[in-house]
Design an enzyme around this catalytic site. Sequence first.
Site, PDB file in Angstrom:
ATOM      1  N   HIS A   1      26.936 -28.505 -52.666  1.00 55.23           N
ATOM      2  CA  HIS A   1      27.790 -27.323 -52.483  1.00 55.23           C
ATOM      3  C   HIS A   1      27.005 -26.069 -52.111  1.00 55.23           C
ATOM      4  CE1 HIS A   1      31.082 -29.421 -55.131  1.00 55.23           C
ATOM      5  NE2 HIS A   1      31.027 -29.893 -53.897  1.00 55.23           N
TER       6      HIS A   1
ATOM      7  N   CYS B   1      23.496  -9.294 -40.902  1.00 53.38           N
ATOM      8  CA  CYS B   1      22.331 -10.041 -40.413  1.00 53.38           C
ATOM      9  C   CYS B   1      21.298  -9.114 -39.784  1.00 53.38           C
ATOM     10  CB  CYS B   1      22.809 -11.073 -39.391  1.00 53.38           C
ATOM     11  SG  CYS B   1      21.497 -12.038 -38.656  1.00 53.38           S
TER      12      CYS B   1
ATOM     13  N   THR C   1      29.915 -32.867 -65.301  1.00 54.56           N
ATOM     14  CA  THR C   1      30.901 -32.568 -64.253  1.00 54.56           C
ATOM     15  C   THR C   1      32.275 -33.033 -64.699  1.00 54.56           C
ATOM     16  OG1 THR C   1      31.563 -32.899 -61.945  1.00 54.56           O
ATOM     17  CG2 THR C   1      30.320 -34.706 -62.957  1.00 54.56           C
TER      18      THR C   1
ATOM     19  N   ASN D   1      28.525 -35.925 -71.295  1.00 52.62           N
ATOM     20  CA  ASN D   1      29.502 -34.832 -71.261  1.00 52.62           C
ATOM     21  C   ASN D   1      30.120 -34.733 -72.653  1.00 52.62           C
ATOM     22  OD1 ASN D   1      31.879 -33.195 -70.649  1.00 52.62           O
ATOM     23  ND2 ASN D   1      31.609 -33.793 -68.508  1.00 52.62           N
ATOM     24  N   PRO D   2      30.298 -33.538 -73.187  1.00 51.02           N
ATOM     25  CA  PRO D   2      30.929 -33.436 -74.511  1.00 51.02           C
ATOM     26  C   PRO D   2      32.392 -33.882 -74.485  1.00 51.02           C
ATOM     27  CG  PRO D   2      30.093 -31.277 -73.774  1.00 51.02           C
ATOM     28  CD  PRO D   2      29.877 -32.235 -72.647  1.00 51.02           C
TER      29      PRO D   2
HETATM   30  C1  BJW Z   1      29.007 -29.975 -70.388  1.00 53.56           C
HETATM   31  C2  BJW Z   1      28.489 -29.031 -71.218  1.00 53.56           C
HETATM   32  C3  BJW Z   1      27.207 -29.274 -71.689  1.00 53.56           C
HETATM   33  C4  BJW Z   1      30.407 -28.347 -70.707  1.00 53.56           C
HETATM   34  N1  BJW Z   1      26.563 -30.370 -71.301  1.00 53.56           N
HETATM   35  N2  BJW Z   1      28.361 -31.062 -70.026  1.00 53.56           N
HETATM   36  C5  BJW Z   1      40.905 -35.749 -52.749  1.00 53.56           C
HETATM   37  C6  BJW Z   1      41.945 -35.579 -53.655  1.00 53.56           C
HETATM   38  C7  BJW Z   1      42.421 -34.298 -53.962  1.00 53.56           C
HETATM   39  C8  BJW Z   1      41.865 -33.165 -53.365  1.00 53.56           C
HETATM   40  C9  BJW Z   1      40.849 -33.345 -52.469  1.00 53.56           C
HETATM   41  C10 BJW Z   1      40.391 -34.629 -52.174  1.00 53.56           C
HETATM   42  N3  BJW Z   1      39.367 -34.493 -51.268  1.00 53.56           N
HETATM   43  C11 BJW Z   1      39.170 -33.183 -51.029  1.00 53.56           C
HETATM   44  C12 BJW Z   1      40.068 -32.452 -51.739  1.00 53.56           C
HETATM   45  C13 BJW Z   1      40.193 -30.946 -51.741  1.00 53.56           C
HETATM   46  C14 BJW Z   1      39.148 -30.263 -52.602  1.00 53.56           C
HETATM   47  C15 BJW Z   1      39.268 -30.804 -54.009  1.00 53.56           C
HETATM   48  O1  BJW Z   1      38.519 -31.651 -54.445  1.00 53.56           O
HETATM   49  N4  BJW Z   1      40.214 -30.266 -54.744  1.00 53.56           N
HETATM   50  C16 BJW Z   1      40.426 -30.709 -56.119  1.00 53.56           C
HETATM   51  C17 BJW Z   1      40.057 -29.559 -57.043  1.00 53.56           C
HETATM   52  C18 BJW Z   1      41.829 -31.170 -56.272  1.00 53.56           C
HETATM   53  N5  BJW Z   1      37.815 -30.432 -52.054  1.00 53.56           N
HETATM   54  C19 BJW Z   1      37.337 -29.662 -51.110  1.00 53.56           C
HETATM   55  O2  BJW Z   1      37.997 -28.768 -50.615  1.00 53.56           O
HETATM   56  C20 BJW Z   1      35.945 -29.953 -50.594  1.00 53.56           C
HETATM   57  N6  BJW Z   1      35.963 -30.011 -49.185  1.00 53.56           N
HETATM   58  C21 BJW Z   1      36.526 -31.019 -48.525  1.00 53.56           C
HETATM   59  O3  BJW Z   1      37.013 -31.978 -49.071  1.00 53.56           O
HETATM   60  O4  BJW Z   1      36.516 -30.857 -47.162  1.00 53.56           O
HETATM   61  C22 BJW Z   1      37.198 -31.815 -46.351  1.00 53.56           C
HETATM   62  C23 BJW Z   1      37.087 -31.362 -44.926  1.00 53.56           C
HETATM   63  C24 BJW Z   1      36.578 -32.250 -43.983  1.00 53.56           C
HETATM   64  C25 BJW Z   1      36.470 -31.842 -42.648  1.00 53.56           C
HETATM   65  C26 BJW Z   1      36.869 -30.551 -42.273  1.00 53.56           C
HETATM   66  C27 BJW Z   1      37.362 -29.668 -43.220  1.00 53.56           C
HETATM   67  C28 BJW Z   1      37.470 -30.076 -44.548  1.00 53.56           C
HETATM   68  C29 BJW Z   1      35.004 -28.809 -50.942  1.00 53.56           C
HETATM   69  C30 BJW Z   1      34.804 -28.630 -52.402  1.00 53.56           C
HETATM   70  C31 BJW Z   1      33.926 -27.397 -52.647  1.00 53.56           C
HETATM   71  C32 BJW Z   1      33.814 -27.052 -54.118  1.00 53.56           C
HETATM   72  N7  BJW Z   1      33.290 -25.732 -54.240  1.00 53.56           N
HETATM   73  C33 BJW Z   1      33.040 -25.195 -55.579  1.00 53.56           C
HETATM   74  C34 BJW Z   1      32.551 -23.742 -55.429  1.00 53.56           C
HETATM   75  C35 BJW Z   1      31.123 -23.682 -54.893  1.00 53.56           C
HETATM   76  C36 BJW Z   1      30.678 -22.270 -54.679  1.00 53.56           C
HETATM   77  C37 BJW Z   1      30.598 -21.499 -55.960  1.00 53.56           C
HETATM   78  O5  BJW Z   1      29.889 -21.875 -56.897  1.00 53.56           O
HETATM   79  O6  BJW Z   1      31.259 -20.457 -56.013  1.00 53.56           O
HETATM   80  O7  BJW Z   1      32.041 -26.001 -56.224  1.00 53.56           O
HETATM   81  S1  BJW Z   1      34.424 -25.304 -56.670  1.00 53.56           S
HETATM   82  C38 BJW Z   1      33.492 -25.677 -58.109  1.00 53.56           C
HETATM   83  O8  BJW Z   1      33.835 -27.012 -58.566  1.00 53.56           O
HETATM   84  C39 BJW Z   1      32.030 -25.744 -57.649  1.00 53.56           C
HETATM   85  C40 BJW Z   1      31.532 -26.944 -58.404  1.00 53.56           C
HETATM   86  O9  BJW Z   1      30.359 -27.461 -57.802  1.00 53.56           O
HETATM   87  C41 BJW Z   1      32.705 -27.879 -58.361  1.00 53.56           C
HETATM   88  C42 BJW Z   1      32.687 -28.945 -59.428  1.00 53.56           C
HETATM   89  O10 BJW Z   1      32.765 -28.425 -60.696  1.00 53.56           O
HETATM   90  P1  BJW Z   1      31.937 -29.065 -61.896  1.00 53.56           P
HETATM   91  O11 BJW Z   1      30.503 -28.952 -61.623  1.00 53.56           O
HETATM   92  O12 BJW Z   1      32.453 -30.415 -62.175  1.00 53.56           O
HETATM   93  O13 BJW Z   1      32.255 -28.041 -63.081  1.00 53.56           O
HETATM   94  P2  BJW Z   1      33.539 -27.951 -64.050  1.00 53.56           P
HETATM   95  O14 BJW Z   1      33.565 -26.591 -64.598  1.00 53.56           O
HETATM   96  O15 BJW Z   1      34.751 -28.456 -63.384  1.00 53.56           O
HETATM   97  O16 BJW Z   1      33.202 -28.995 -65.222  1.00 53.56           O
HETATM   98  C43 BJW Z   1      32.155 -28.780 -66.129  1.00 53.56           C
HETATM   99  C44 BJW Z   1      31.994 -30.020 -66.974  1.00 53.56           C
HETATM  100  O17 BJW Z   1      30.875 -29.826 -67.818  1.00 53.56           O
HETATM  101  C45 BJW Z   1      33.194 -30.307 -67.898  1.00 53.56           C
HETATM  102  O18 BJW Z   1      33.536 -31.684 -67.818  1.00 53.56           O
HETATM  103  C46 BJW Z   1      32.669 -29.989 -69.294  1.00 53.56           C
HETATM  104  O19 BJW Z   1      33.223 -30.819 -70.318  1.00 53.56           O
HETATM  105  C47 BJW Z   1      31.205 -30.255 -69.122  1.00 53.56           C
HETATM  106  N8  BJW Z   1      30.327 -29.524 -70.030  1.00 53.56           N
HETATM  107  N9  BJW Z   1      29.474 -28.010 -71.395  1.00 53.56           N
HETATM  108  C48 BJW Z   1      27.220 -31.245 -70.471  1.00 53.56           C
HETATM  109  N10 BJW Z   1      26.649 -28.379 -72.527  1.00 53.56           N
HETATM  110 ZN    ZN Z   2      22.921 -13.280 -37.232  1.00 57.92          ZN
END
Ligand code: BJW
Ligand code: ZN
Length: 247
Positions: free
Chosen positions: A122, A152, A193, A218-219
Amino acid sequence: MERNLEELKRAKIALREQARVVVLTGAGVSKESGVPTFRGKNGLWKEFRAQELATPEAFKRNPALVWEFYEFRRALVSRAVPNPAHVALATLEARVPRFCLITQNVDGLHARAGSKNILELHGNLFRTRCLGCGVLEESFAVPIAQKLPPSCQHCGGLLRPDVVWFGEPLPAGVMNQASEEAGKCEAMLVIGTSGLVFPAAGLPGLAKDAGAFLIEINPESTPLSPMADVCLRGPAASVLPRLLQEP
Ligand code: BJW
Ligand code: ZN
C-alpha cells in the site's frame, strides 16, 4: 493456557522446518509502537472518515485537507520506533533460507527494524508522487512543506502521498510478486491484519491452496482465522518474540 502453549509449539515446529516463509503484516504489528490501527476501537477510521481522506476523489476535492491527515500520520510515525514484533521479524529473516515480508503498512517500521526483503503493498508515507511528471521521491521532512499541498521541485505539479487509496490498483509489480511468493511458500505468518481489505486479504488463501502451514497472530479472530492451522491470540510484540525463542 495449555492449549496456547500447544499451539505455540506447533507454530515453532512449522517455522523451524520450512525453508520458504512468507509473512503478511497489517496495522496491528505497529500498534505497540504507538501507531494506531485503522479499524476497531481507537482505530484511525473512528476519528477520521476514510471516504473523505483515503480516496482519489477526496484528494481531487481537497488536497490540502488530505495532506493534513497525512502530515499528522507522518509526524506520529516519525516519533515512533520499531517494537519487538518488527525486530523479531528481522531476526526471523536472517535465519530462514527463503523469506519474504509482505506488508500493508505504510509506516516503514519494518525496514527501520532491519527487515530486507520487503514488499510494500500500500505504498509508503514517506514517499511522494508527482501528478505532473510522475517522479517518486522520498521525504522524511515533517512538515513536508511550508504550505500544503506541496508541489514538485521539478515541474511545479501537485504532489500526493505515494500510498494506495480505496479504488486504486496496487503497484502491479509488487502485487504480482506478492502473489507469486504466497503461492509457493511453505509457511505463512499472518500478523495484525483484519483481513478485510482486498487484494491483500486474498494472499493467505493463495498460500493455503498451495499447501502452506498458516499461522495467524492477532488478539482477535478475523475472517482469515478459519483457514489458519494455528491461531496465536495476543499482541504481536509479545507473541512473536516467544515464537522465535528456542527451544
Ligand atoms: C493487533 C494488535 C496487536 C490490534 N498485535 N494485532 C473484494 C471484495 C470486496 C471489496 C473489494 C474486493 N477487492 C477490492 C475491493 C475494494 C477495496 C476493499 O478491499 N474494500 C473492502 C474494505 C471491502 N480494495 C481496494 O480498493 C484496493 N484496490 C483495488 O482493489 O483496486 C482494484 C483496481 C484494479 C484496477 C484498476 C482500479 C482498481 C485498494 C486498497 C487500499 C487500502 N488502503 C488503505 C490506506 C492506505 C493509505 C493510508 O495508510 O492512509 O490501506 S485502507 C487501510 O486498510 C490501509 C491498510 O493497509 C488496510 C488494511 O488494514 P489492516 O492493516 O488490516 O488494519 P486494520 O485496522 O483493519 O486491522 C488491524 C488488526 O490488527 C485487527 O485485526 C486487530 O485485531 C489487530 N491488532 N492490536 C497484533 N497488538
Ligand atoms: Zn513533477
